[in-house]
Scaffold this motif. Structure first.
Motif, PDB file in Angstrom:
ATOM      1  N   GLU A 121       0.806  -1.213   0.000  1.00 28.42           N
ATOM      2  CA  GLU A 121       0.000   0.000   0.000  1.00 28.42           C
ATOM      3  C   GLU A 121       0.841   1.265   0.000  1.00 28.42           C
ATOM      4  O   GLU A 121       0.361   2.330  -0.390  1.00 28.42           O
ATOM      5  CB  GLU A 121      -0.950  -0.001   1.206  1.00 28.42           C
ATOM      6  N   LYS A 122       2.090   1.155   0.413  1.00 31.56           N
ATOM      7  CA  LYS A 122       2.978   2.320   0.419  1.00 31.56           C
ATOM      8  C   LYS A 122       3.385   2.728  -0.984  1.00 31.56           C
ATOM      9  O   LYS A 122       3.673   3.895  -1.244  1.00 31.56           O
ATOM     10  CB  LYS A 122       4.241   2.003   1.236  1.00 31.56           C
ATOM     11  N   ASN A 123       3.427   1.761  -1.890  1.00 39.88           N
ATOM     12  CA  ASN A 123       4.017   2.017  -3.199  1.00 39.88           C
ATOM     13  C   ASN A 123       3.062   1.834  -4.378  1.00 39.88           C
ATOM     14  O   ASN A 123       3.420   2.174  -5.500  1.00 39.88           O
ATOM     15  CB  ASN A 123       5.228   1.095  -3.408  1.00 39.88           C
ATOM     16  N   ILE A 124       1.887   1.297  -4.134  1.00 32.43           N
ATOM     17  CA  ILE A 124       0.963   1.055  -5.234  1.00 32.43           C
ATOM     18  C   ILE A 124       0.296   2.356  -5.667  1.00 32.43           C
ATOM     19  O   ILE A 124       0.128   3.286  -4.861  1.00 32.43           O
ATOM     20  CB  ILE A 124      -0.113   0.014  -4.815  1.00 32.43           C
ATOM     21  N   ASP A 125      -0.075   2.421  -6.933  1.00 31.48           N
ATOM     22  CA  ASP A 125      -0.809   3.566  -7.460  1.00 31.48           C
ATOM     23  C   ASP A 125      -2.137   3.696  -6.711  1.00 31.48           C
ATOM     24  O   ASP A 125      -2.881   2.726  -6.564  1.00 31.48           O
ATOM     25  CB  ASP A 125      -1.061   3.360  -8.957  1.00 31.48           C
ATOM     26  N   ALA A 126      -2.427   4.904  -6.243  1.00 30.72           N
ATOM     27  CA  ALA A 126      -3.615   5.132  -5.403  1.00 30.72           C
ATOM     28  C   ALA A 126      -4.906   4.769  -6.126  1.00 30.72           C
ATOM     29  O   ALA A 126      -5.840   4.225  -5.532  1.00 30.72           O
ATOM     30  CB  ALA A 126      -3.662   6.582  -4.949  1.00 30.72           C
TER      31      ALA A 126
END
Length: 218
Positions: A121-126
């Protein structure tokens, strides 16, 4: 002759086969060790084609977690339908039974859940995350309504409990995961008390949490 464009169904099947290949690699390697180029190579495709399906490694593995969570929710709904929930103890037994099945039979889900907040969740596209979470939320509401039909728990209580469970899984998994060099030192010196038992930790912590949660509501 021009190559015929893939149908949406064919694209969906290809995406699922990519996820299946990622599962194979994740069974043998840690998340950090897996590269998108490794997955592309195993799929006999270029990295460029792989990125058409999944823009980043985080997106790919979050899709994989979503797929596992959908399976989990469906199984849990089946359990709820087959279970009579007459009181808080019945609810607790259902939650604990489903949790022990996860721990014993779905290590893939446990490993993915343990890196969800800190890595995926820190790095995935929102936008991608919101789309996937929206689908899960709709299924979660169906499961929640089934539980609330018993009159024992509220929608807010179900959400609280399952969010806490996710945190407990993550925390216990991290505390039980030691570097190989540390494990070697522990075993060499007979310091077995320093090893954590993930299954015991997660079950005990969840049990204590549920007891405390229901006591606090009385």
């Amino acid at each position: 002759m021009a190559k015929r464009a893939m149908t949406n169904e064919a694209k969906a099947l290809k995406a699922q086969s990519i996820l299946d290949k990622a599962v194979e690699l994740f069974t043998s390697y840690d998340y950090e060790q897996i590269k998108m180029s490794d997955i592309a190579k195993e799929m006999n495709m270029s990295k460029g084609i792989l990125f058409v399906y999944f823009k980043t490694k985080e997106s790919l593995f979050f899709h994989l977690l979503t797929r596992e969570y959908e399976k989990r929710l469906q199984h849990l709904m089946n359990m709820i339908i087959e279970t009579r929930i007459n009181n808080e103890d019945d609810f607790k037994q259902l939650v604990m039974k489903e949790l022990i099945e996860l721990v014993d039979h779905n290590p893939l889900y446990i490993r993915l859940e343990s890196i969800r907040t800190s890595v995926l969740e820190k790095n995935i596209d929102a936008e991608v995350m919101l789309e996937l979470k929206s689908g899960l939320y709709n299924k979660m509401i169906i499961m929640t309504n089934l539980l609330c039909d018993s009159g024992i728990v509220t929608e807010a209580a179900v959400m609280d409990i399952f969010q806490a469970e996710a945190s407990i899984i993550t925390g216990c998994k991290l505390s039980a995961t030691l570097p190989n060099e540390v494990i070697e030192i522990i075993e060499r010196n007979g310091m077995h008390g320093f090893k954590r038992d993930f299954k015991a930790d997660v079950m005990d912590t969840m049990s204590y949490y549920l007891d405390g949660y229901f006591q606090g509501r009385r």
